[in-house]
Design an enzyme around this catalytic site. Structure first.
Site, PDB file in Angstrom:
ATOM      1  N   GLU A 130       0.808  -1.218   0.000  1.00 15.58           N
ATOM      2  CA  GLU A 130       0.000   0.000   0.000  1.00 15.58           C
ATOM      3  C   GLU A 130       0.838   1.264   0.000  1.00 15.58           C
ATOM      4  OE1 GLU A 130      -2.673  -3.255   1.079  1.00 15.58           O
ATOM      5  OE2 GLU A 130      -0.661  -2.676   1.755  1.00 15.58           O
ATOM      6  N   HIS A 199     -10.416  -5.652   9.967  1.00 14.88           N
ATOM      7  CA  HIS A 199     -11.151  -5.370   8.736  1.00 14.88           C
ATOM      8  C   HIS A 199     -12.416  -4.569   9.012  1.00 14.88           C
ATOM      9  CE1 HIS A 199      -9.258  -8.733   6.043  1.00 14.88           C
ATOM     10  NE2 HIS A 199      -8.362  -7.995   6.668  1.00 14.88           N
TER      11      HIS A 199
END
Length: 394
Positions: A130, A199
């Site tokens: 990322e 998450h």
């Protein structure tokens, strides 16, 4: 350097787009920044910050209702894809980076089919890195492209926090205005259904303090598409928050092109007794609670703030001047969340209009549990909203 603001407005508009074929050069691409509806131009040719607005604040509800009377039904993730596809067709500088965004179509299929349409270089599958591909998006924006960076899950973008904060948020200022960063960062977030703590992140509170960064949250297929298109056209870096549980919402949206202002809230339900400010998934918890409240004799006004940074204090203030009571409902964490910042802004600007303390319902300051019953207990539920309104209106 002081003359360079960390937020800036779009470049002057030239020729509006015609058809779906895109311009063949970067200079031609820059001529399609503004929708056909036109944008207000300040003296000297500078566009106002909300140049991509298709309707004015005064006639927005009526115009939206009229435009929705005809159109086609889409799911929210399909509306996002439509907006992205239209901008890629119209502007060859728009490109997409992220994990599995190519032929797989993204983890929630927002980019499905785009690699076949535009090729592997404009819809670029990246490694699981990322920080690297977000930094690449910043550099691409500096060199004239309009990248859309997808975080497979917004929680993963914590790995790219340096690139988002120190680079894309500040480089326009620290370069003395030499560089623009027209970058969109988007992806799924929020509390899903038993996705576990890592998450189920809500990163609004992490990003709100970054100078130069705009933040919006979509909640319907209609505003998802409009905000996606406006974010891509913006000259500022924009974080578009999408909730993992809203992707399958279905709504009829207009066939014709439209965009929405990145800095404007939406009046969801007019009312007289209390102003309820919310966004994203909590919009639906609030509307569920509103049905109960109406049956109990209350008349709540519901506003989806949509713009998390900056706040639309014009719409919010007009509502407070009418109702004199405020309830904020969010899924973000209570400590340092969007609700805390919004409460502070209301106190600073509209203290004299309040007849009761501002109440804020937020998620618990705990990691989101995996067990479904415990997960529900950490998030604001409609019954809590009803009880809060009854308390405020006593």
């Amino acid at each position: 350097m002081a003359a360079a603001s960390s937020l800036h407005v779009a470049a002057p508009a030239a020729t509006p787009r015609v058809g779906s074929a895109g311009p063949k050069s970067a200079s031609a691409a820059r001529s399609v920044r503004v929708a056909r509806s036109g944008a207000a131009v300040r003296p000297g040719g500078r566009l106002v910050a909300c140049a991509a607005v298709a309707v004015t604040k005064a006639d927005a509800p009526a115009s939206e209702a009229a435009s929705k009377s005809e159109g086609h039904e889409v799911l929210l993730f399909e509306a996002l894809r439509e907006g992205l596809m239209e901008e890629m067709q119209a502007d060859p500088t728009v490109c997409v980076f992220g994990e599995d965004v190519g032929h797989y179509g993204g983890s929630y299929k927002v980019t499905k089919g785009l690699a076949d349409m535009f090729g592997d270089l404009r819809v670029l599958d990246t490694p699981i890195a990322e920080n690297s591909f977000t930094g690449m998006g910043v550099g691409a924006g500096m060199k004239g492209l309009r990248p859309v960076v997808e975080g497979m899950n917004m929680g993963f973008l914590l790995l790219a926090y340096n690139q988002i904060s120190n680079n894309c948020g500040m480089l326009h200022y620290t370069s003395g205005g030499q560089f623009k960063i027209p970058l969109v960062i988007r992806g799924p977030g929020g509390v899903g259904r038993q996705l576990g703590a890592e998450h189920s992140q809500r990163l609004e509170s992490y990003f709100q303090s970054i100078p130069g960064l705009q933040m919006v949250a979509c909640s319907t297929p209609y505003n998802a598409k409009g905000l996606m298109k406006a974010a891509i056209r913006s000259e500022n870096p924009v974080v578009l928050f999408e909730h993992v549980l809203l992707y399958n919402l279905k709504e009829k949206i207009p066939d014709e092109e439209y965009t929405l202002c990145l800095e404007e809230a939406e009046m969801v339900r007019p009312g007289e007794h209390v102003t309820i400010l919310t966004y994203s998934r909590m919009r639906y918890h609030v509307m569920q609670a509103a049905k109960t409240l109406v049956n109990k004799g209350y008349d709540p006004e519901v506003i989806d703030i949509r713009s998390l940074k900056p706040f639309d204090l014009h719409t919010i203030g007009n509502s407070i001047k009418k109702t004199h009571r405020v309830l904020i409902v969010e899924e973000c964490m209570r400590t340092g969340g969007i609700g805390a910042s919004l409460r502070s802004a209301i106190i600073d600007n509209f203290w004299d209009y309040l007849d009761a303390p501002i109440m804020c319902l937020s998620s618990q300051d705990v990691p989101t549990p995996y067990a479904a019953t415990l997960e529900d207990a950490t998030v604001v539920q409609p019954a809590q909203i009803v009880a809060a309104v009854e308390q405020i209106c006593q």
